[in-house]
Design a protein around this motif. Structure first.
Motif, PDB file in Angstrom:
ATOM      1  N   ALA A  17       0.836  -1.205   0.000  1.00  0.00           N
ATOM      2  CA  ALA A  17       0.000   0.000   0.000  1.00  0.00           C
ATOM      3  C   ALA A  17       0.869   1.253   0.000  1.00  0.00           C
ATOM      4  CB  ALA A  17      -0.922   0.002   1.223  1.00  0.00           C
ATOM      5  N   GLY A  18       1.909   1.256   0.829  1.00  0.00           N
ATOM      6  CA  GLY A  18       2.767   2.427   0.934  1.00  0.00           C
ATOM      7  C   GLY A  18       3.476   2.722  -0.374  1.00  0.00           C
ATOM      8  N   GLU A  24       2.134   6.207  -7.299  1.00  0.00           N
ATOM      9  CA  GLU A  24       1.085   7.093  -7.822  1.00  0.00           C
ATOM     10  C   GLU A  24       1.506   8.551  -7.660  1.00  0.00           C
ATOM     11  OE1 GLU A  24      -1.935   6.461  -9.160  1.00  0.00           O
ATOM     12  OE2 GLU A  24      -2.176   4.299  -8.866  1.00  0.00           O
ATOM     13  N   LEU A  25       2.137   8.842  -6.516  1.00  0.00           N
ATOM     14  CA  LEU A  25       2.564  10.209  -6.240  1.00  0.00           C
ATOM     15  C   LEU A  25       3.648  10.643  -7.232  1.00  0.00           C
ATOM     16  CD1 LEU A  25       2.488  12.698  -4.409  1.00  0.00           C
ATOM     17  CD2 LEU A  25       4.127  11.568  -2.911  1.00  0.00           C
ATOM     18  N   LEU A  26       4.589   9.745  -7.504  1.00  0.00           N
ATOM     19  CA  LEU A  26       5.660  10.083  -8.453  1.00  0.00           C
ATOM     20  C   LEU A  26       5.084  10.356  -9.839  1.00  0.00           C
ATOM     21  CD1 LEU A  26       8.365   7.485  -7.377  1.00  0.00           C
ATOM     22  CD2 LEU A  26       8.492   9.969  -7.107  1.00  0.00           C
ATOM     23  N   ALA A 299      -4.475   4.062  -2.166  1.00  0.00           N
ATOM     24  CA  ALA A 299      -3.185   4.603  -2.589  1.00  0.00           C
ATOM     25  C   ALA A 299      -3.402   5.723  -3.600  1.00  0.00           C
ATOM     26  CB  ALA A 299      -2.327   3.494  -3.201  1.00  0.00           C
ATOM     27  N   LYS A 300      -4.338   5.499  -4.495  1.00  0.00           N
ATOM     28  CA  LYS A 300      -4.603   6.479  -5.540  1.00  0.00           C
ATOM     29  C   LYS A 300      -5.127   7.791  -4.931  1.00  0.00           C
ATOM     30  CE  LYS A 300      -6.404   4.650  -9.237  1.00  0.00           C
ATOM     31  NZ  LYS A 300      -7.463   4.059 -10.077  1.00  0.00           N
ATOM     32  N   ALA A 307      -0.507  15.144  -3.634  1.00  0.00           N
ATOM     33  CA  ALA A 307      -0.088  15.929  -4.794  1.00  0.00           C
ATOM     34  C   ALA A 307      -0.858  17.242  -4.881  1.00  0.00           C
ATOM     35  CB  ALA A 307      -0.282  15.113  -6.076  1.00  0.00           C
ATOM     36  N   GLY A 308      -1.799  17.453  -3.968  1.00  0.00           N
ATOM     37  CA  GLY A 308      -2.472  18.735  -3.924  1.00  0.00           C
ATOM     38  C   GLY A 308      -3.895  18.740  -4.449  1.00  0.00           C
ATOM     39  N   ASP A 309      -4.403  17.564  -4.835  1.00  0.00           N
ATOM     40  CA  ASP A 309      -5.777  17.478  -5.330  1.00  0.00           C
ATOM     41  C   ASP A 309      -6.712  17.408  -4.116  1.00  0.00           C
ATOM     42  OD1 ASP A 309      -8.246  16.695  -6.219  1.00  0.00           O
ATOM     43  OD2 ASP A 309      -7.530  15.070  -7.488  1.00  0.00           O
TER      44      ASP A 309
END
Lengths: 817, 112
Positions: A17-18, A24-26, A299-300, A307-309
């Motif tokens: 999960a981590g 996803e963040l990258l 995770a998504k 990411a700021g969303d």
């Protein structure tokens, strides 16, 4: 230009999960954070779900690594493995690790997963008691299995069953203790659970259901398990797999709100706005998690938030379960049973075939499915559940699966998967969390053309394989624009198979070198894909003229035996029509004794397989078999394999014709022929069809009035029933028509295309035109077959047993002591 | 130390083929390409230990007979997207004779 200082993200937990959150963040914000990851285990990130496959020996640890260390380095991530975090100062925003590292953060992500649920049993701390959670546990179990000791697994859920089966596969006697009356009661109903227990019992597992464990016996190490009813089960290894509970340690040390798990909102943030949590350590709206699908979703959402969303929100998706025990197919999703009078259950049961399925329908929507035995439609049912689809139109056909339901309602869109209707976010592969969008972009960006390539690059359908049809459909959909252009033979050429075959005949090309030169091959000597194909096409086009190139044959055809996974070979002598004699059997028995052949098995094609023969022994084995009149059965060839027969009118009270005799004649006519792929025949003496002729490449079914010839059947991965071709009245006609069809397939089938796809490709009407309507054409095909056979019918074993042919194949060059 | 062992002539190996040499390190596969280049590798595919000597040789590559991994004869590396590497051994040719470089000290070879 001044760069904005990056924020610091610390991730506690190096699990699925981590790391999925980090991936996803990258993707979304590659430069926003400096990322530091702490993992308690000494390994890089791996697929925990597949540990049961490692235990069962189907995968290696290396196979299940998701992100190797190089991935962390490539993405500038600082990774500390084997160094658990022990303290969090949420005010100062600093974490400290066991080894004393202090790392400040702006945002913190908790992904510490779960701990095995350990019941308060006496003896739990004895050596020999393990959980089934990580690589260390798996290693401990494998070590115990090596010593071939006895194991008891406590817990009859998904994890316990997979642990028990893995240990059994490793050669341990295994007993499983389960508190409830039936196995996997949270995923299966009583009926399916019972079938599962019966099948696994037949495979050698012992079950104690409805059994409460009282204590682990033993003084210095585990020696057994004592049940509350007084029974005891001896054991050297006890695996506790009764469940998991969220690991909330980090939540505690940082003073977060905790219930069963670390409480998160729809934004995946904890009660501290700068601390997020994902995976099995969290509790969301009262629910905790043990399956992988919701983790990907969390995770998504978490990555989007980081990411700021500010709009991304999490909702738990519908869940499905599949058991990873090879050969046992279980699927369940949604409700297991009707919950009230408004719910309806639809049940299908075929006890003989071991197939069971139950659907739960509520207000014209499918809300649950339990399947046992045949789970091919699991994905389809799951889609209907997830999509909240109105199934009233399909209602009375639903239970029979997608092919049947679709055929009934929309004129036979067989098994169609509507790729266009899938959104990019649709998760296709549950095991590896791969969406349709990810698959599509891999295909287009990397130019992938085969299922294997898609698996290699995306891991979609690479684990349990259940989503293979969907992945295949997406591949066809994306690459479908070029569907009219024939697929190139391989990377050495842009030409398709049919073009090359025509060129060989039209331009009189007679060697592989000529073909490659004339047709502009991009490689000097081709590759492992095109060389065997060209070799076959030339052999078929120029019988007696083209010299077979053994270096362009797969090993089995080169050494006339079947390579096995340990590098030994299997040897199958021909038994004409399945007939043998006491002398032949004695010769086989003598060979097995003399060469210490470990396994002797009767094949599905009515012959005897000698397995585990060393390569250097092959010529001597063949010489001894030849002595008794036995020749190669070509069990290794793209050629005629077997002609299966039933006993027919000679013995059987139902037999209408001499099916055995006719089978022998067909085999004598066709043995030794090379074909695009393997060819199997069968002759049945009456319509009861005991020789299973309707799933063979060519089948003959005897009837009072003559012989029904059927073609294009297959009993392999995709079962296909034959198409009826013609009813014939004499054996001579059977031989002529069969050989003519064989030759047509030899001349037009693409290399590695069986008759079933060949017949589907050209159509039955075309075959009828060539074989039935064009008499002179048929006779010409027959003549060409006989001509080719005049060069093909040499026993390859005899040629090699005498030491004349390919002697170098069977001996090492030199032995260095 | 490394010894050069005489293993025969290049003509003993079929073009686009291979022969094996039994050594204390296990079986070694000696390949000969269409251009008469020769290479020596441990006879095990990095995937499932398939005997590479039984594979189809084309160019400077061999396709493993078990699952079709393609191995570079020069480097021992598996062709992407597969990942793995087979150990290569030194091999030299003097006139038409081939010599395999073998470390014969009694040290155990580490298996990773």
């Amino acid at each position: 230009m001044n760069s904005v200082p990056r924020q610091r993200l610390v991730v506690i937990g190096n699990g699925m999960a981590g790391m999925r959150t980090v991936e996803e963040l990258l993707r979304r914000a590659p430069v926003r954070y400096d990322i530091t990851v702490f993992g308690a285990e000494p390994h890089p990130n791996y697929n925990r779900i597949m540990l049961s496959s490692v235990l069962a020996g189907e995968k290696q640890i290396d196979d299940i690594v998701i992100n190797p260390r190089a991935w962390y380095a490539d993405n500038g991530i600082t990774l500390h493995t084997g160094d658990p975090v022990v303290g969090i100062d949420a005010k100062a925003k600093i974490v400290t690790s066991a080894s004393g590292k202090a790392v400040p953060y702006d945002k913190l992500l908790l992904a510490t997963g779960s701990k095995p649920l350990m019941p308060p049993l006496p003896g739990l701390d004895l050596p020999g008691v393990v959980a089934f959670r990580d690589i260390a546990d798996t290693d401990a179990m494998l070590q115990a299995a090596e010593a071939k000791q006895r194991a008891v697994v406590i817990g009859g859920g998904l994890l316990g069953l997979e642990a028990a089966w893995g240990l059994k596969r490793r050669g341990m006697p295994v007993a499983l203790v389960h508190l409830m009356p039936t196995l996997m009661e949270r995923q299966l109903d009583v009926e399916a659970g019972g079938m599962l227990q019966k099948d696994l019992t037949e495979r050698g597992l012992h079950f104690f259901t409805h059994a409460q464990t009282e204590r682990i016996m033993g003084d210095t190490k585990a020696e057994g398990v004592a049940l509350a009813d007084g029974r005891t089960i001896p054991a050297d290894l006890v695996v506790v797999a009764i469940g998991i509970r969220p690991n909330v340690d980090m939540g505690k040390v940082s003073g977060l709100e905790i219930n069963r798990g670390i409480v998160v909102g729809d934004d995946m943030a904890t009660s501290d706005a700068d601390i997020y949590a994902v995976g099995e350590c969290v509790e969301h709206r009262g629910q905790v998690f043990g399956l992988v699908a919701p983790l990907w979703e969390q995770a998504k959402v978490c990555a989007a938030r980081l990411a700021g969303d500010a709009l991304a929100t999490y909702a738990t998706p519908a869940l499905s379960t599949r058991l990873k025990i090879t050969g046992i197919d279980v699927f369940s999703a949604g409700k297991l049973a009707a919950e009230d009078d408004g719910d309806e259950e639809v049940v299908f049961r075929d006890a003989t075939k071991g197939v069971y399925r139950k659907l739960v329908v509520r207000e014209n929507k499918l809300v649950g499915a339990v399947m046992y035995g045949d789970v091919a439609d699991g994905g389809w049912y799951f889609d209907l559940i997830k999509g909240d689809t109105d199934v009233s139109e399909l209602r009375d056909r639903l239970i029979f699966g997608q092919a049947f339901a679709d055929a009934g309602c929309c004129g036979g869109a067989k098994g169609s998967i509507d790729v266009a209707a899938m959104s990019d976010d649709t998760q296709v592969c549950g095991c590896n969390g791969v969406s349709k969008g990810a698959i599509v972009s891999a295909i287009t960006e990397k130019g992938l053309t085969t299922l294997d390539e898609v698996r290699a690059h995306t891991k979609a359908s690479a684990s349990c394989g259940m989503c293979t049809p969907q992945v295949q459909a997406i591949l066809s959909f994306v690459t479908g624009a070029d569907a009219d252009a024939p697929e190139a033979m391989c990377k050495c050429t842009d030409h398709g198979h049919d073009f090359v075959r025509h060129a060989i005949i039209d331009r009189q090309l007679k060697t592989q070198g000529e073909v490659r030169k004339t047709l502009g091959w991009k490689t000097e000597d081709g590759c492992a894909k095109c060389r065997p194909a060209l070799n076959y096409y030339l052999l078929c086009a120029w019988p007696g003229e083209y010299v077979d190139d053994y270096r362009s044959r797969f090993i089995n055809e080169r050494v006339h035996a079947n390579i096995q996974k340990d590098g030994t070979y299997s040897v199958v002598p021909r038994m004409w029509g399945g007939l043998t004699t006491p002398d032949e059997l004695r010769a086989i028995a003598d060979v097995a004794d003399k060469f210490k052949i470990p396994t002797v098995k009767v094949t599905g094609g009515q012959r005897i397989d000698l397995l585990g023969v060393k390569k250097q022994d092959l010529p001597a084995v063949w010489a001894d078999l030849n002595q008794a009149g036995l020749v190669s059965g070509h069990a290794y060839s793209k050629g005629l394999r077997t002609v299966k027969t039933c006993v027919g009118s000679e013995w059987c009270r139902f037999g209408t014709q001499d099916s055995t005799g006719l089978g022998v004649k067909l085999e004598k006519l066709m043995w030794g022929s090379w074909t695009p792929h393997k060819v199997k025949l069968a002759v049945s003496g009456c319509p009861r069809n005991c020789a299973e002729a309707t799933i063979k490449d060519i089948g003959i079914i005897c009837v009072e009035a003559g012989y029904d010839m059927v073609i294009g059947g297959n009993g392999g991965i995709e079962v296909r029933v034959t198409d009826p071709l013609v009813r014939l009245s004499t054996e001579e006609e059977v031989l002529e028509y069969s050989a003519a069809f064989m030759q047509l397939y030899r001349e037009e089938g693409r290399y590695l295309e069986r008759t079933a796809p060949y017949v589907e490709r050209v159509g039955l009407a075309y075959i009828k035109k060539r074989i039935l309507e064009d008499e002179s054409g048929r006779k010409a095909l027959f003549a060409r077959f006989l001509f080719s056979q005049s060069y093909a019918q040499n026993d390859p074993w005899a040629e090699r047993a005498s030491g004349g042919v390919d002697a170098h194949e069977f001996q090492p060059l030199v032995v260095v002591s | 130390m490394q010894d050069w062992i005489d293993i025969g002539t290049i003509a003993d190996i079929p073009r686009l083929g291979a022969r094996t040499v039994d050594t204390p390190l296990g079986e070694v596969a000696v390949f000969r390409t269409g251009d008469d280049e020769v290479f020596a590798l441990i006879n095990k595919c990095p995937h499932k230990n398939g005997p590479l000597s039984e594979g189809i040789v084309s160019g400077r590559k061999v396709a493993c007979p078990l699952h079709n991994w393609v191995i570079d004869l020069n480097s021992g590396e598996a062709q992407a997207p597969d990942e793995g590497c087979t150990t290569t051994l030194p091999l030299k040719q003097e006139a038409d004779r081939l010599f395999l470089g073998l470390v014969t000290a009694k040290k155990k070879v580490a298996h990773g």
